[in-house]
Design a protein around this motif. Structure first.
Motif, mmCIF file in Angstrom:
data_model
loop_
_atom_site.group_PDB
_atom_site.id
_atom_site.type_symbol
_atom_site.label_atom_id
_atom_site.label_comp_id
_atom_site.label_asym_id
_atom_site.label_seq_id
_atom_site.Cartn_x
_atom_site.Cartn_y
_atom_site.Cartn_z
ATOM 1 N N ARG A 126 46.758 42.720 29.113
ATOM 2 C CA ARG A 126 47.511 43.796 29.752
ATOM 3 C C ARG A 126 46.766 44.348 30.962
ATOM 4 N N ASN A 127 45.471 44.648 30.774
ATOM 5 C CA ASN A 127 44.688 45.207 31.869
ATOM 6 C C ASN A 127 44.559 44.221 33.028
ATOM 7 N N LEU A 128 44.380 42.944 32.695
ATOM 8 C CA LEU A 128 44.250 41.938 33.750
ATOM 9 C C LEU A 128 45.556 41.798 34.538
ATOM 10 N N THR A 129 46.687 41.842 33.831
ATOM 11 C CA THR A 129 47.983 41.749 34.515
ATOM 12 C C THR A 129 48.193 42.918 35.467
ATOM 13 N N ILE A 130 47.851 44.120 35.010
ATOM 14 C CA ILE A 130 47.992 45.299 35.872
ATOM 15 C C ILE A 130 47.066 45.208 37.071
ATOM 16 N N LEU A 131 45.835 44.719 36.840
ATOM 17 C CA LEU A 131 44.873 44.597 37.933
ATOM 18 C C LEU A 131 45.340 43.592 38.983
ATOM 19 N N ILE A 165 42.529 54.567 39.196
ATOM 20 C CA ILE A 165 42.972 55.331 38.022
ATOM 21 C C ILE A 165 43.063 54.434 36.802
ATOM 22 N N HIS A 166 43.612 53.229 36.997
ATOM 23 C CA HIS A 166 43.719 52.289 35.881
ATOM 24 C C HIS A 166 42.342 51.856 35.393
ATOM 25 N N LEU A 167 41.432 51.570 36.300
ATOM 26 C CA LEU A 167 40.095 51.128 35.914
ATOM 27 C C LEU A 167 39.344 52.218 35.162
ATOM 28 N N CYS A 168 39.612 53.479 35.526
ATOM 29 C CA CYS A 168 38.936 54.587 34.836
ATOM 30 C C CYS A 168 39.366 54.697 33.376
ATOM 31 N N GLY A 169 40.509 54.095 33.034
ATOM 32 C CA GLY A 169 40.969 54.126 31.648
ATOM 33 C C GLY A 169 40.395 53.023 30.798
ATOM 34 N N CYS A 170 39.582 52.138 31.390
ATOM 35 C CA CYS A 170 38.970 51.039 30.635
ATOM 36 C C CYS A 170 37.669 51.493 29.985
#
Length: 306
Positions: free
Chosen positions: A248-253, A226-231
């Motif tokens: 931010r995205n890297l930290t969440i990943l 779901i998070h990757l689909c928002g990139c």
């Protein structure tokens, strides 16, 4: 737990026991004191074991569940703010959880130590002794409700209570001084989800104990997608840049990778390192697979299918 010197008549039900009074005199059947378990002869014996590796992973999961919800609501209720401005709130939530865990360990037996004296868990019903009070000959019910899984049932509730108390003591001041009150809504959210977590522990603790590792693996995989689909998914370069060069995205990943590895470690308990360590090395594989196949699965390409 040591074997008793004398044999006595076994009590009805799975969890009723007798307490040694003096000599070889035992009490009537009933609930054992806290920190005790009935043995096969229904004699209450003090538990002298320590939590297993799996027990610790379960406690870590329940602690992480609270911390992740704190971080999620801090980020969710401030979606229009920069990530750097929310760092004090994230750090505060982490420190609150760590201090709450330490205080909880100090307040369980042996008191003042980070060690924990516990009773072994053998089956699902150990978590629900209140549902198994016997009724001999269909007459008066014999109440033997007790914490068979001592202290795994109550220690989580104590932790949540400390976590909530520490949040109310420190988070409002940090929100006011460092983030211009941006954490107010996340504090209100915590006042709702902490009681929900306590009820969840009270009702579903046994099921969570046996299935949390599967839940972590599945949920971390789904939320990661779901998070990757928002990139930015326009091309290989854009999605790679948005994932790995965005802080931010890297930290969440990385957080999702950690949770996925946590679930695998909980499930396997690393009993066979030669097999389980290579499995851990595959934790980033779903992300890499998503990136490599994005050009084939992007919704915009469906129009090109004839």
């Amino acid at each position: 737990m040591a074997d008793p010197k004398f044999t006595v008549e076994r009590c009805p039900g799975l969890y009723c026991g007798r307490i040694l009074l003096d000599g070889n005199n035992y009490s009537e059947c009933g609930a054992c004191p806290r920190g005790y378990q009935p043995n096969e002869q229904s004699i209450c014996l003090a538990c002298d074991s320590e939590p297993t590796f799996y027990d610790w992973m379960y406690l870590a999961f329940m602690a992480l569940l609270s911390l992740i919800l704190h971080w999620f609501f801090i980020d969710y209720t401030n979606r229009n703010k920069t990530a750097k401005s929310l760092i004090p709130l994230h750090v505060s939530a982490l420190l609150e959880s760590v201090v709450a865990a330490i205080l909880t360990l100090l307040l369980v037996e042996p008191y003042g130590s980070l060690r924990v004296r516990s009773c072994p868990v053998t089956k699902l019903s150990d978590w629900y002794s209140m549902l198994l009070n016997p009724q001999p000959n269909y007459a008066q019910k014999l109440y033997c409700t007790q914490e068979i899984v001592y202290p795994l049932y109550t220690i989580v509730m104590i932790y949540y209570a400390f976590s909530l108390l520490l949040m109310m003591l420190f988070r409002p001041a940090i929100s006011y001084k460092f983030t211009q009150r941006r954490g107010t809504k996340s504090i209100y959210a915590a006042l709702y989800f902490h009681p929900i977590l306590i009820v969840l522990q009270a009702v579903l603790s046994g099921l969570l104990y046996y299935f949390f590792s599967y839940m972590v693996i599945v949920v971390s995989l789904i939320t990661s997608v779901i998070h990757l689909c928002g990139c930015d998914l326009k091309s290989y370069s854009s999605v790679t840049k948005d994932i790995f060069l965005n802080g931010r995205n890297l930290t969440i990943l990385v957080g999702h990778w950690f949770l996925h590895a946590f679930g695998i470690i909980s499930l396997t308990q690393l009993t066979q390192l030669e097999i389980h360590l290579p499995i851990l090395a595959l934790v980033p594989f779903p992300t890499l697979f998503f990136i490599l196949t994005i050009q084939f699965s992007h919704p915009s390409h469906l129009e090109d299918v004839h």
